[in-house]
Design an enzyme around this catalytic site. Structure first.
Site, PDB file in Angstrom:
ATOM      1  N   GLY A 126       0.975  -1.056   0.075  1.00 41.40           N
ATOM      2  CA  GLY A 126       0.016  -0.020   0.152  1.00 41.40           C
ATOM      3  C   GLY A 126       0.946   1.165   0.039  1.00 41.40           C
ATOM      4  O   GLY A 126       0.284   2.238   0.267  1.00 41.40           O
ATOM      5  N   ARG A 180     -15.901 -15.020  -8.502  1.00 46.49           N
ATOM      6  CA  ARG A 180     -15.175 -13.747  -9.037  1.00 46.49           C
ATOM      7  C   ARG A 180     -16.256 -12.582  -9.173  1.00 46.49           C
ATOM      8  O   ARG A 180     -15.989 -11.310  -8.750  1.00 46.49           O
ATOM      9  CB  ARG A 180     -14.299 -13.806 -10.178  1.00 46.49           C
ATOM     10  N   ARG A 229      -5.766  -9.118  -7.341  1.00 51.93           N
ATOM     11  CA  ARG A 229      -6.653 -10.236  -7.859  1.00 51.93           C
ATOM     12  C   ARG A 229      -7.417  -9.666  -9.108  1.00 51.93           C
ATOM     13  O   ARG A 229      -7.786  -8.800  -9.538  1.00 51.93           O
ATOM     14  CB  ARG A 229      -7.776 -10.128  -6.778  1.00 51.93           C
ATOM     15  N   ILE A 230      -7.477 -10.949  -9.896  1.00 53.63           N
ATOM     16  CA  ILE A 230      -8.088 -10.545 -11.375  1.00 53.63           C
ATOM     17  C   ILE A 230      -9.470 -10.277 -11.212  1.00 53.63           C
ATOM     18  O   ILE A 230     -10.028 -10.644 -10.557  1.00 53.63           O
ATOM     19  CB  ILE A 230      -7.927 -11.850 -12.154  1.00 53.63           C
ATOM     20  N   HIS A 290       0.948   0.790 -13.093  1.00 52.95           N
ATOM     21  CA  HIS A 290       1.610  -0.199 -13.543  1.00 52.95           C
ATOM     22  C   HIS A 290       3.141   0.072 -13.624  1.00 52.95           C
ATOM     23  O   HIS A 290       3.490   1.117 -13.946  1.00 52.95           O
ATOM     24  CB  HIS A 290       0.926  -0.556 -14.859  1.00 52.95           C
ATOM     25  N   THR A 307      -9.460  -1.366 -18.498  1.00 59.22           N
ATOM     26  CA  THR A 307     -10.288  -1.838 -19.445  1.00 59.22           C
ATOM     27  C   THR A 307     -10.265  -3.339 -19.183  1.00 59.22           C
ATOM     28  O   THR A 307      -9.657  -3.780 -18.350  1.00 59.22           O
ATOM     29  CB  THR A 307     -10.034  -1.667 -20.901  1.00 59.22           C
ATOM     30  N   GLU A 341      -9.207  -5.556 -20.852  1.00 59.85           N
ATOM     31  CA  GLU A 341      -7.889  -6.203 -21.232  1.00 59.85           C
ATOM     32  C   GLU A 341      -6.816  -5.849 -20.135  1.00 59.85           C
ATOM     33  O   GLU A 341      -6.709  -4.311 -19.913  1.00 59.85           O
ATOM     34  CB  GLU A 341      -7.504  -5.682 -22.705  1.00 59.85           C
ATOM     35  N   GLN A 360       9.039   6.977  -8.253  1.00 63.94           N
ATOM     36  CA  GLN A 360       8.272   7.659  -9.407  1.00 63.94           C
ATOM     37  C   GLN A 360       6.656   7.467  -9.547  1.00 63.94           C
ATOM     38  O   GLN A 360       5.990   8.393  -9.568  1.00 63.94           O
ATOM     39  CB  GLN A 360       8.693   7.538 -10.936  1.00 63.94           C
ATOM     40  N   GLU A 361       6.329   6.436  -9.029  1.00 62.92           N
ATOM     41  CA  GLU A 361       5.057   5.883  -8.834  1.00 62.92           C
ATOM     42  C   GLU A 361       4.022   6.916  -7.693  1.00 62.92           C
ATOM     43  O   GLU A 361       3.392   7.338  -7.934  1.00 62.92           O
ATOM     44  CB  GLU A 361       4.801   4.466  -8.632  1.00 62.92           C
TER      45      GLU A 361
HETATM   46  C1  GRF Z   1       3.422  -0.936  -7.612  1.00 64.81           C
HETATM   47  O1  GRF Z   1       4.711  -1.185  -7.989  1.00 64.81           O
HETATM   48  C2  GRF Z   1       2.457  -0.972  -8.620  1.00 64.81           C
HETATM   49  O2  GRF Z   1       2.771  -0.140  -9.831  1.00 64.81           O
HETATM   50  C3  GRF Z   1       1.754  -2.228  -8.865  1.00 64.81           C
HETATM   51  O3  GRF Z   1       2.167  -2.986  -7.698  1.00 64.81           O
HETATM   52  C4  GRF Z   1       2.897  -2.420  -6.738  1.00 64.81           C
HETATM   53  C5  GRF Z   1       2.216  -2.148  -5.798  1.00 64.81           C
HETATM   54  O4  GRF Z   1       2.900  -1.498  -4.544  1.00 64.81           O
HETATM   55  N1  GRF Z   1       0.733  -2.367  -9.587  1.00 64.81           N
HETATM   56  P1  GRF Z   1       2.251  -0.746  -3.271  1.00 64.81           P
HETATM   57  O5  GRF Z   1       1.309  -1.728  -2.662  1.00 64.81           O
HETATM   58  O6  GRF Z   1       1.667   0.421  -3.800  1.00 64.81           O
HETATM   59  O7  GRF Z   1       3.468  -0.445  -2.321  1.00 64.81           O
END
Ligand code: GRF
Length: 216
Positions: free
Chosen positions: A14, A67, A93-94, A111, A143, A145, A175-176
């Site tokens: 998180g 699901r 989870r898908i 991502h 989406t 996909e 960077q995220e």
């Molecule tokens: C991150 O790298 C995100 O891009 C990917 O899963 C990871 C989650 O990390 N989808 P966190 O739980 O936000 O620390």
């Protein structure tokens, strides 16, 4: 304008959720975190959310027939909290296709690669093994996909000689934490339009939705 109510979906650590909670503390941030939902009661991020006073909810797949039923329960929980935008943040989870269809244009993901390169899992290893010189992260609309919806914003980082998946993941993650709050700010400001599978951000030229971090 009222702040956009965001529901964050997590499965683990998180840290992106925490970055969004931090951003939303600023009085001028145009979104608020209305709730955090996890499919795992053991997700570490839940404690962070609770400590910040954010309502948390668990929707476990095992508690539902399938699901699709779990996804419907999740939509009901999000609706109860008045959620207007769903932000996937390490949600592992898908989803059934009904979920992104229900939330179309109102659900985003982060991502850890520069999409459309390196979809799926273990993407930092994929980038290293491909010999990529640059990788990064992408915020995109979700989406049906996997890892394929319209891109809102990206941040690029170098792939350095000697990088392991872990060192590259750490560089991308920094960077995220900048990119997700920025992209959600733009969406909350109603500046992001989806047109023909691409997005346009009003007031931001296309190239400027890329953050480049050569020494990150
Ligand atoms: C991150 O790298 C995100 O891009 C990917 O899963 C990871 C989650 O990390 N989808 P966190 O739980 O936000 O620390």
């Amino acid at each position: 304008m009222a702040r956009l109510k965001v529901g964050v979906l997590i499965s683990g650590r998180g840290s992106n959720m925490a970055a969004l909670i931090d951003a939303a503390r600023a009085p001028d941030y145009p979104a608020e975190i209305a709730c955090v939902v996890s499919n795992r009661a053991a997700a570490e991020g839940l404690a962070t959310a609770r400590a910040a006073g954010i309502p948390t909810e668990i929707v476990a797949l095992s508690a539902h027939a399938d699901r699709a039923a779990a996804d419907r329960a999740m939509t009901a929980v999000l609706a109860r909290h008045g959620v207007q935008l769903v932000a996937l943040a390490g949600f592992m989870r898908i989803l059934s296709s009904d979920f992104p269809a229900h939330w179309a244009g109102r659900i985003v993901n982060i991502h850890p690669s520069l999409l459309p390169a390196f979809k799926g899992l273990d993407v930092q290893r994929q980038a290293i093994e491909a010999g990529a010189r640059v990788s990064g992260c992408t915020v995109h609309f979700v989406t049906a996909e996997l890892d394929a919806g319209p891109i809102v914003a990206q941040a690029a980082v170098p792939v350095l000689a000697g990088d392991t998946p872990a060192t590259l993941a750490a560089r991308i993650l920094r960077q995220e934490h900048r990119l997700y709050p920025l992209a959600i700010r733009w969406i909350a400001e109603r500046r992001v339009r989806i047109e023909g599978g691409r997005t346009l951000v009003d007031g931001v030229p296309p190239g400027a939705t890329l953050l480049f971090s050569p020494d990150a």
